[in-house]
Design a protein around this motif. Structure first.
Motif, PDB file in Angstrom:
ATOM      1  N   ASN A 193       0.806  -1.218   0.000  1.00  0.00           N
ATOM      2  CA  ASN A 193       0.000   0.000   0.000  1.00  0.00           C
ATOM      3  C   ASN A 193       0.843   1.274   0.000  1.00  0.00           C
ATOM      4  O   ASN A 193       0.748   2.100  -0.906  1.00  0.00           O
ATOM      5  CB  ASN A 193      -0.935  -0.026   1.227  1.00  0.00           C
ATOM      6  N   ALA A 194       1.664   1.447   1.027  1.00  0.00           N
ATOM      7  CA  ALA A 194       2.446   2.675   1.161  1.00  0.00           C
ATOM      8  C   ALA A 194       3.421   2.846   0.005  1.00  0.00           C
ATOM      9  O   ALA A 194       3.634   3.961  -0.500  1.00  0.00           O
ATOM     10  CB  ALA A 194       3.200   2.671   2.493  1.00  0.00           C
ATOM     11  N   TYR A 195       4.023   1.753  -0.421  1.00  0.00           N
ATOM     12  CA  TYR A 195       4.973   1.796  -1.533  1.00  0.00           C
ATOM     13  C   TYR A 195       4.299   2.287  -2.809  1.00  0.00           C
ATOM     14  O   TYR A 195       4.811   3.179  -3.500  1.00  0.00           O
ATOM     15  CB  TYR A 195       5.570   0.407  -1.753  1.00  0.00           C
ATOM     16  N   CYS A 196       3.140   1.730  -3.134  1.00  0.00           N
ATOM     17  CA  CYS A 196       2.427   2.126  -4.354  1.00  0.00           C
ATOM     18  C   CYS A 196       1.973   3.576  -4.278  1.00  0.00           C
ATOM     19  O   CYS A 196       2.034   4.311  -5.272  1.00  0.00           O
ATOM     20  CB  CYS A 196       1.237   1.206  -4.593  1.00  0.00           C
ATOM     21  N   VAL A 197       1.519   4.005  -3.112  1.00  0.00           N
ATOM     22  CA  VAL A 197       1.111   5.403  -2.936  1.00  0.00           C
ATOM     23  C   VAL A 197       2.299   6.334  -3.160  1.00  0.00           C
ATOM     24  O   VAL A 197       2.189   7.366  -3.832  1.00  0.00           O
ATOM     25  CB  VAL A 197       0.524   5.625  -1.526  1.00  0.00           C
ATOM     26  N   SER A 198       3.454   5.960  -2.625  1.00  0.00           N
ATOM     27  CA  SER A 198       4.643   6.812  -2.773  1.00  0.00           C
ATOM     28  C   SER A 198       5.075   6.916  -4.231  1.00  0.00           C
ATOM     29  O   SER A 198       5.509   7.976  -4.695  1.00  0.00           O
ATOM     30  CB  SER A 198       5.797   6.273  -1.917  1.00  0.00           C
ATOM     31  N   LYS A 199       4.952   5.826  -4.975  1.00  0.00           N
ATOM     32  CA  LYS A 199       5.371   5.839  -6.374  1.00  0.00           C
ATOM     33  C   LYS A 199       4.357   6.570  -7.264  1.00  0.00           C
ATOM     34  O   LYS A 199       4.730   7.202  -8.255  1.00  0.00           O
ATOM     35  CB  LYS A 199       5.597   4.409  -6.870  1.00  0.00           C
ATOM     36  N   ALA A 200       3.073   6.472  -6.917  1.00  0.00           N
ATOM     37  CA  ALA A 200       2.068   7.254  -7.632  1.00  0.00           C
ATOM     38  C   ALA A 200       2.335   8.748  -7.422  1.00  0.00           C
ATOM     39  O   ALA A 200       2.237   9.554  -8.351  1.00  0.00           O
ATOM     40  CB  ALA A 200       0.666   6.886  -7.144  1.00  0.00           C
ATOM     41  N   ALA A 201       2.706   9.105  -6.191  1.00  0.00           N
ATOM     42  CA  ALA A 201       3.043  10.493  -5.882  1.00  0.00           C
ATOM     43  C   ALA A 201       4.269  10.934  -6.666  1.00  0.00           C
ATOM     44  O   ALA A 201       4.331  12.068  -7.178  1.00  0.00           O
ATOM     45  CB  ALA A 201       3.276  10.656  -4.384  1.00  0.00           C
ATOM     46  N   LEU A 202       5.248  10.057  -6.789  1.00  0.00           N
ATOM     47  CA  LEU A 202       6.470  10.384  -7.517  1.00  0.00           C
ATOM     48  C   LEU A 202       6.179  10.632  -8.998  1.00  0.00           C
ATOM     49  O   LEU A 202       6.683  11.587  -9.593  1.00  0.00           O
ATOM     50  CB  LEU A 202       7.487   9.255  -7.371  1.00  0.00           C
ATOM     51  N   THR A 203       5.350   9.781  -9.589  1.00  0.00           N
ATOM     52  CA  THR A 203       5.002   9.953 -10.999  1.00  0.00           C
ATOM     53  C   THR A 203       4.269  11.270 -11.217  1.00  0.00           C
ATOM     54  O   THR A 203       4.514  11.981 -12.201  1.00  0.00           O
ATOM     55  CB  THR A 203       4.127   8.778 -11.479  1.00  0.00           C
ATOM     56  N   HIS A 204       3.400  11.630 -10.297  1.00  0.00           N
ATOM     57  CA  HIS A 204       2.662  12.885 -10.421  1.00  0.00           C
ATOM     58  C   HIS A 204       3.585  14.078 -10.144  1.00  0.00           C
ATOM     59  O   HIS A 204       3.438  15.135 -10.779  1.00  0.00           O
ATOM     60  CB  HIS A 204       1.468  12.888  -9.466  1.00  0.00           C
ATOM     61  N   PHE A 205       4.512  13.923  -9.215  1.00  0.00           N
ATOM     62  CA  PHE A 205       5.489  14.983  -8.949  1.00  0.00           C
ATOM     63  C   PHE A 205       6.302  15.278 -10.202  1.00  0.00           C
ATOM     64  O   PHE A 205       6.634  16.433 -10.485  1.00  0.00           O
ATOM     65  CB  PHE A 205       6.418  14.568  -7.801  1.00  0.00           C
ATOM     66  N   THR A 206       6.628  14.245 -10.965  1.00  0.00           N
ATOM     67  CA  THR A 206       7.350  14.423 -12.220  1.00  0.00           C
ATOM     68  C   THR A 206       6.589  15.360 -13.147  1.00  0.00           C
ATOM     69  O   THR A 206       7.161  16.289 -13.732  1.00  0.00           O
ATOM     70  CB  THR A 206       7.557  13.070 -12.928  1.00  0.00           C
ATOM     71  N   ARG A 207       5.297  15.120 -13.300  1.00  0.00           N
ATOM     72  CA  ARG A 207       4.486  15.948 -14.195  1.00  0.00           C
ATOM     73  C   ARG A 207       4.427  17.394 -13.707  1.00  0.00           C
ATOM     74  O   ARG A 207       4.551  18.343 -14.501  1.00  0.00           O
ATOM     75  CB  ARG A 207       3.074  15.367 -14.301  1.00  0.00           C
ATOM     76  N   ALA A 208       4.236  17.571 -12.402  1.00  0.00           N
ATOM     77  CA  ALA A 208       4.161  18.924 -11.850  1.00  0.00           C
ATOM     78  C   ALA A 208       5.492  19.657 -12.017  1.00  0.00           C
ATOM     79  O   ALA A 208       5.526  20.833 -12.383  1.00  0.00           O
ATOM     80  CB  ALA A 208       3.776  18.853 -10.366  1.00  0.00           C
ATOM     81  N   ALA A 209       6.590  18.947 -11.747  1.00  0.00           N
ATOM     82  CA  ALA A 209       7.917  19.547 -11.894  1.00  0.00           C
ATOM     83  C   ALA A 209       8.199  19.903 -13.350  1.00  0.00           C
ATOM     84  O   ALA A 209       8.785  20.953 -13.650  1.00  0.00           O
ATOM     85  CB  ALA A 209       8.985  18.595 -11.365  1.00  0.00           C
ATOM     86  N   ALA A 210       7.795  19.015 -14.266  1.00  0.00           N
ATOM     87  CA  ALA A 210       8.009  19.278 -15.692  1.00  0.00           C
ATOM     88  C   ALA A 210       7.295  20.551 -16.121  1.00  0.00           C
ATOM     89  O   ALA A 210       7.828  21.347 -16.910  1.00  0.00           O
ATOM     90  CB  ALA A 210       7.519  18.096 -16.533  1.00  0.00           C
ATOM     91  N   MET A 211       6.091  20.762 -15.618  1.00  0.00           N
ATOM     92  CA  MET A 211       5.340  21.966 -15.950  1.00  0.00           C
ATOM     93  C   MET A 211       6.022  23.220 -15.398  1.00  0.00           C
ATOM     94  O   MET A 211       6.146  24.227 -16.088  1.00  0.00           O
ATOM     95  CB  MET A 211       3.922  21.862 -15.388  1.00  0.00           C
ATOM     96  N   GLU A 212       6.478  23.142 -14.156  1.00  0.00           N
ATOM     97  CA  GLU A 212       7.101  24.309 -13.533  1.00  0.00           C
ATOM     98  C   GLU A 212       8.456  24.645 -14.146  1.00  0.00           C
ATOM     99  O   GLU A 212       8.797  25.819 -14.335  1.00  0.00           O
ATOM    100  CB  GLU A 212       7.272  24.073 -12.034  1.00  0.00           C
ATOM    101  N   LEU A 213       9.230  23.616 -14.469  1.00  0.00           N
ATOM    102  CA  LEU A 213      10.612  23.840 -14.893  1.00  0.00           C
ATOM    103  C   LEU A 213      10.773  24.042 -16.390  1.00  0.00           C
ATOM    104  O   LEU A 213      11.870  24.283 -16.876  1.00  0.00           O
ATOM    105  CB  LEU A 213      11.475  22.656 -14.433  1.00  0.00           C
ATOM    106  N   ARG A 214       9.674  23.943 -17.141  1.00  0.00           N
ATOM    107  CA  ARG A 214       9.751  24.092 -18.594  1.00  0.00           C
ATOM    108  C   ARG A 214      10.355  25.424 -18.999  1.00  0.00           C
ATOM    109  O   ARG A 214      11.135  25.498 -19.953  1.00  0.00           O
ATOM    110  CB  ARG A 214       8.344  23.972 -19.196  1.00  0.00           C
ATOM    111  N   GLU A 215      10.011  26.496 -18.293  1.00  0.00           N
ATOM    112  CA  GLU A 215      10.508  27.816 -18.671  1.00  0.00           C
ATOM    113  C   GLU A 215      11.996  27.977 -18.383  1.00  0.00           C
ATOM    114  O   GLU A 215      12.627  28.914 -18.880  1.00  0.00           O
ATOM    115  CB  GLU A 215       9.726  28.907 -17.943  1.00  0.00           C
TER     116      GLU A 215
END
Length: 350
Positions: A253-275
């Motif tokens: 449970n906790a492992y999968c939640v952490s990795k789902a968060a990591l994948t979503h963090f990637t998308r958020a970071a990609a949006m912020e750091l594009r500029e």
């Protein structure tokens, strides 16, 4: 091996990924891999034939995260990679967007580098001429991997650190910059797996430990490395898992939640750091033979366990994931950001 290239614009292109999944399931027993590539805007005759001239590409680029339109050769590089033996564990992946990859004069931080995917990745970067900074908690194992790097590639630099501790994360960046003067690539690979149950309350014993390493440590390291990555127009590859796409076992449970968060963090970071010209992508392996399972007390020899089943009927080796990481981190993937590369021998199809 079949690679389908589709554009994300019409009914046939929408249907293509589902056809690919069907093909992948049917042909897996024959050892045939099937994948999809989904480019965004590309400078080709397709645009001209639709009345969209090259003169408008600059305007189009302004609407895209990386502020550029892909070249046909960049998509060709990805096709060549997926069709090669370097992508033997990629089955039915759909990526947005052999190949010689050189990382000479690049400084690469690889966390969790003492074994498994991290060790294989560090060694491959070293062989490609990069100055590799290997980070992990087990200094003895780090030294063993460094010995291989020094013998087969560019000498590596090791840092013993616990990435759940902010002071140690900050020290990793300071030591790297003091030694090499810059950071070009960050591979956030360090992660732990612990089992826990909501019913018996054992998840409370493992949740904080898992989240502190698997997601908080990544956020910390990314934040402290960012000024240097912006300066070098570098990129980040976060190593998640198919557990971030699907709960592969209730005890994880906790492992999968952490990795789902990591994948979503990637998308958020990609949006912020594009500029700032910094790319951020995810590689999500299936089950790989590494110390991760053994450290969690899981018997990885139990091939009858449904968790470990794949349509290709094989396990993934760390070196196979390392090949994909290097491609995503290379200039061959300069049009890719925010994407998640699944490499699981088709496990998600089951």
């Amino acid at each position: 091996m079949v690679v389908n290239v589709r554009a994300p614009i019409n009914l046939t292109s929408i249907a293509a990924p589902h056809l690919v999944k069907t093909k992948a399931l049917e042909l897996a027993k024959h050892g045939v891999r099937v994948n999809t590539i989904s480019p965004g805007p590309v400078k080709t005759d397709l645009m001209d034939n639709a009345g969209i001239g090259h003169v408008k590409f600059d305007d189009m680029a302004k609407t895209l995260p990386l502020q550029r339109v892909s070249e046909a050769g960049e998509i060709a590089d990805l096709i060549a990679f997926l069709a090669s033996d370097r992508a033997v564990v990629c089955v039915c992946i759909a990526v947005s967007v052999q190949v010689n990859m050189s990382f000479k004069n690049k400084v690469v931080i690889v966390t969790g580098a003492s074994s498994g995917i991290g060790a294989a990745t560090a060694l491959k970067f070293s062989k490609e001429g990069a100055a590799v900074v290997m980070v992990a908690r087990d200094e003895a194992k780090l030294k063993a991997v460094k010995k291989k790097c020094d013998a087969e590639g560019w000498p590596a630099f090791i840092i013993k650190a616990d990435l759940s501790e902010e002071e140690e994360v900050e020290s990793v960046i300071e030591k790297t910059v003091n030694e090499f003067g810059k950071i070009d690539i960050l591979i956030n690979n360090a992660g732990i797996l612990r089992c826990g149950s909501i019913v018996d309350g054992s998840i409370l014993e493992t949740y904080d430990e898992v989240m502190n390493t698997n997601i908080r440590g990544v956020v910390l390291l990314t934040t402290y490395a960012m000024p240097h990555l912006i300066k070098s127009s570098g990129n980040i590859v976060n190593i998640s898992t198919i557990g971030g796409e699907r709960v592969i076992c209730s005890e994880y449970n906790a492992y999968c939640v952490s990795k789902a968060a990591l994948t979503h963090f990637t998308r958020a970071a990609a949006m912020e750091l594009r500029e700032h010209g910094v790319r951020v992508s995810t590689v999500s392996p299936g089950i790989v033979r590494t110390d991760l399972l053994k450290n969690a007390g899981i018997n990885d020899d139990n091939d009858d366990n449904f968790i470990f089943k794949t349509v290709m009927n094989k396990w993934t080796e760390p070196e196979e994931i390392a090949e994909l990481i290097l491609f995503v981190a290379s200039d061959k993937a300069k049009s890719i950001t925010g994407s998640n590369f699944v490499s699981d021998n088709g496990n998600l199809l089951i």
